[in-house]
Design a protein around this motif. Sequence first.
Motif, PDB file in Angstrom:
ATOM      1  N   PHE A 137       0.842  -1.199   0.000  1.00  0.00           N
ATOM      2  CA  PHE A 137       0.000   0.000   0.000  1.00  0.00           C
ATOM      3  C   PHE A 137       0.872   1.243   0.000  1.00  0.00           C
ATOM      4  CE2 PHE A 137      -2.757  -3.274   1.683  1.00  0.00           C
ATOM      5  CZ  PHE A 137      -3.996  -2.948   1.158  1.00  0.00           C
ATOM      6  N   PRO A 141      -3.182   1.192   5.211  1.00  0.00           N
ATOM      7  CA  PRO A 141      -4.444   0.477   5.037  1.00  0.00           C
ATOM      8  C   PRO A 141      -5.258   0.470   6.321  1.00  0.00           C
ATOM      9  CG  PRO A 141      -2.601  -1.058   5.127  1.00  0.00           C
ATOM     10  CD  PRO A 141      -2.005   0.308   5.084  1.00  0.00           C
ATOM     11  N   GLU A 409     -10.337  -5.037   3.010  1.00  0.00           N
ATOM     12  CA  GLU A 409      -8.974  -4.603   3.350  1.00  0.00           C
ATOM     13  C   GLU A 409      -8.019  -4.687   2.163  1.00  0.00           C
ATOM     14  OE1 GLU A 409      -7.218  -5.582   7.004  1.00  0.00           O
ATOM     15  OE2 GLU A 409      -9.091  -5.336   8.151  1.00  0.00           O
TER      16      GLU A 409
END
Length: 438
Positions: A137, A141, A409
């Motif tokens: 990411f 996150p 997620e």
Amino acid sequence: MLDKNLLAEHPEIVKESLQRRNATDSLASVDAVGSLVAERKALVFERDNLNAERNRVSKDIGGLYKAGKPQEAEAMKARVAEVAERLKVLEVELTGVEAKIEAIAMDLPNLLHAEVPPGKDESANVVVKTWGEPRRFDFEPQAHVEVGAKLGILDFDRSAKLAGARFSVLSGAGARLDRALVSFFLDTHTTKNGYREVAVPYIVQRHVAEGTGQLPKFEADMFKLAEPLNGSDAFLVPTAEVPVTNLHREEILDDDQLPIRYCAFTPCFRSEAGSAGKDVRGLIRQHQFHKVELVWIVRPEDAEQAHRDLVSHAEGLLEALGLPYRTVMLCGGDTGFGAHRCYDIEAWIPTQGYREISSCSVFSDFQSRRMNLRYRPASTDGKKSKPKLPWTLNGSGLPTGRVIVAILENYQQADGSVVIPEVLRPYMGGLEAIEPSV
RNA sequence: GGAGAGAUGGCCGAGCGGUUGAAGGCGCUGGAUUCGAAAUCCAGUGUGCGUGUAAGCGUACCGAGGGUUCGAAUCCCUCUCUCUCCGCCA
């Protein structure tokens, strides 16, 4: 349940397995059953012989009456009365011994597969496969609870008003996502993987949950109805495994009916007794969740391949959804009560690491024996073969709650939106992403 | 919820309290017959437990559990399930 003759004749085999399970407190039970089984055989032998005598004499009495010799007949009644007296005592003893055997045997876990490693807990599990790369990411996150809340699709405050802790309310695209997953799972299994879909009761009677092994040992984990149902204690199903595996209980299946492969969607209800403080937030551990379950009934010799296939069917869903996972073989201490060998599939959850999302077990004849489920092997010599215990397997394919966690997620974007995995879009009316509602 | 009928082997269906694990039929398996098949004929055809290398032998089981009796599929009691009709209801 284990074979009682095995318990009596080869206790060392059972004990070795218990050691690998780290279940040393059950070792004494093995010896107890062994001597009880011997005791039972002696009682059965005497009982059968006395029954034979009584039958013989009673027949003679009948003959004497017919022959017009009532006095002689009357004289013989005394012997039968004597035998009957003893039989009454024997029956009581026998019932007691059998109940004891049953009670102990029902509490003993299954034998482990030879390759299951010993171990106390999940730290001894063996990773056998890893698929996919956890995403990197370029922002922090968020946990699924936050992602879902911001999108307005996941609400724990309102579920608490309705039912308290460990429940959830999905709304809008969240509710639809749940339904889309169910449809996607079932469609995949029925059209690609060769399963027959069944829809079954969500409440079962006591003996059914005993059949698959949840009872008598784990009653605290189940929701029990306050009132008996149709004359029996009744429980909300903790998984479709329970009603589906029991579909053929007390049957003798034909060889050509095997393998039987069922998939079923049901809600699952678990009291999660003893899980206090674990996963209290979010969708991971709920009193009620949705799951599609896969169940197999196979010839013992086909079980190895079946287990591989079963695992691959669960894995296939995660691959289709683009969710990274790893598959682990559970060690003895982590393997479930009835399982002979179990693979857990763990999906990658960015804020939590790998989390169990499917559990695929082979039960050998453990459940079949409890359910009195048998099959008749194909004849090899022209003669009818003796009924035999088939092996059962089951695995999640998959639960919706934890998959939603994984999707929220893994597919979250910097702007708070969540991209819908491509395979699900047809089930979501073409929706490509769930956008923030504000 | 109310009223009635029923529950016997893979299926249909008999079964005066006594040698009935259970007639008869269907189905199934093997054999005979046939070039092959159909039809026909003969034989076999439940499950558990105990015992035995095995063939076999013993025992239990006619929805479940109790009872009566020397003896119960047959008589009595309780429960469960199924079907029909009425009511109610998604």
